[in-house]
Scaffold this motif. Structure first.
Motif, PDB file in Angstrom:
ATOM      1  N   ASP A 243      93.460 -18.558  36.821  1.00 44.25           N
ATOM      2  CA  ASP A 243      94.144 -18.934  35.547  1.00 44.25           C
ATOM      3  C   ASP A 243      93.757 -20.283  35.406  1.00 44.25           C
ATOM      4  O   ASP A 243      94.358 -21.298  36.159  1.00 44.25           O
TER       5      ASP A 243
ATOM      6  N   ILE B 170      92.947 -19.885  42.612  1.00 44.38           N
ATOM      7  CA  ILE B 170      93.652 -19.619  41.161  1.00 44.38           C
ATOM      8  C   ILE B 170      92.748 -19.415  40.129  1.00 44.38           C
ATOM      9  O   ILE B 170      91.495 -20.076  39.852  1.00 44.38           O
TER      10      ILE B 170
ATOM     11  N   GLY C 185      95.061 -22.542  33.274  1.00 44.86           N
ATOM     12  CA  GLY C 185      96.404 -23.044  32.788  1.00 44.86           C
ATOM     13  C   GLY C 185      96.904 -23.372  33.831  1.00 44.86           C
ATOM     14  O   GLY C 185      97.625 -24.411  34.130  1.00 44.86           O
ATOM     15  N   GLU C 186      97.101 -22.622  34.886  1.00 43.52           N
ATOM     16  CA  GLU C 186      97.659 -22.910  36.338  1.00 43.52           C
ATOM     17  C   GLU C 186      97.095 -23.622  37.037  1.00 43.52           C
ATOM     18  O   GLU C 186      97.641 -24.588  37.781  1.00 43.52           O
ATOM     19  N   LEU C 187      95.798 -24.002  37.105  1.00 44.42           N
ATOM     20  CA  LEU C 187      95.074 -24.687  37.867  1.00 44.42           C
ATOM     21  C   LEU C 187      95.335 -26.155  37.289  1.00 44.42           C
ATOM     22  O   LEU C 187      95.713 -27.137  37.931  1.00 44.42           O
TER      23      LEU C 187
ATOM     24  N   SER D 166      98.024 -27.208  35.455  1.00 42.58           N
ATOM     25  CA  SER D 166      99.410 -27.356  35.541  1.00 42.58           C
ATOM     26  C   SER D 166      99.372 -27.846  37.179  1.00 42.58           C
ATOM     27  O   SER D 166     100.567 -28.840  37.468  1.00 42.58           O
ATOM     28  N   LEU D 167      98.824 -27.365  38.235  1.00 41.62           N
ATOM     29  CA  LEU D 167      99.127 -27.829  39.550  1.00 41.62           C
ATOM     30  C   LEU D 167      98.315 -29.306  39.499  1.00 41.62           C
ATOM     31  O   LEU D 167      99.205 -30.284  40.224  1.00 41.62           O
TER      32      LEU D 167
END
Length: 232
Positions: free
Chosen positions: A23, A21, A25-27, A29-30
């Motif tokens: 990004d 990952i 933000g994606e991390l 969010s996860l």
């Protein structure tokens, strides 16, 4: 013993997922999605926290710590579902104290991290015996009725803590070390020090009474300041 230690395949796959990952933000969010299925293995949280010690990343560290707290708390709620709500909190915070100490000992993979679930179960069994002595001859103490529970500003401190919890500020304001003792100091009914109770926080946390009072005051002050800032 082999020179290199490796995570089990399911943990390795989850770590590969995290590593791929790009990004931020994606991390985050996860990590924030604690109830996702399949859930991230708790060993991943330990590995990420240790990575953050080598390459500091406050947002990732905060999100990882919050996820680890949620993971251990859910495990206790299921594994010890016969306990009362407050007893489950005591058990979860006792386990988190051990986990936090172990995470801080190393930055690389070790057998404790690889066998996280086994270590969690063993530690929980030891804590159960220490916190909940169910022998017929065990002395029972109603903590709410004696002075140990009320002479350290407990009422005012609890009001501050409950307000901070409602606003979701605890994990953002406190350090990892402060979070490790947060629930035992503020949310449990275990006295700081008592000769009458089967266990007190001095024995449970291994810190002098004066030190615990200083830590409790410091945490309360930080939370009050954070809440005051938010109000402004």
């Amino acid at each position: 013993m082999p020179d290199a230690l490796f995570h089990p395949p399911r943990v390795a796959r989850a770590l590969d997922l995290i590593d791929n990952i790009e990004d931020e933000g994606e991390l985050l969010s996860l990590l924030d999605d604690h109830h996702r299925r399949p859930a991230l293995p708790p060993e991943v949280y330990v590995r990420l926290l240790r990575r953050c010690r080598v390459e500091p990343h406050k947002k990732v560290e905060d999100a990882t710590l919050k996820a680890l707290v949620a993971s251990v708390t859910r495990w206790v709620a299921w594994q010890y579902r016969g306990l009362s709500h407050h007893d489950k909190q005591d058990m979860a915070q006792g386990l988190l104290l051990v986990v936090t100490r172990e995470v801080a000992k190393r930055t690389g993979i070790d057998w404790w991290e690889i066998t996280f679930q086994t270590n969690l179960e063993r530690t929980a069994a030891d804590l159960y015996q220490r916190l909940f002595d169910l022998r017929p001859d065990a002395e029972k103490v109603d903590i709410d009725d004696h002075a140990d529970a009320v002479h350290d500003g407990a009422a005012a401190a609890r009001d501050t803590v409950e307000e901070a919890l409602i606003q979701g500020r605890v994990a953002k304001v406190l350090t990892a070390d402060e979070l490790a003792v947060f629930h035992p100091l503020f949310m449990s009914d275990i006295p700081l020090r008592s000769e009458r109770a089967a266990i007190d926080l001095v024995r449970m946390l291994g810190k002098p009474e004066g030190t615990l009072r200083e830590i409790k005051t410091a945490i309360k002050t930080k939370l009050e300041a954070a809440l005051s800032k938010e109000e402004l």
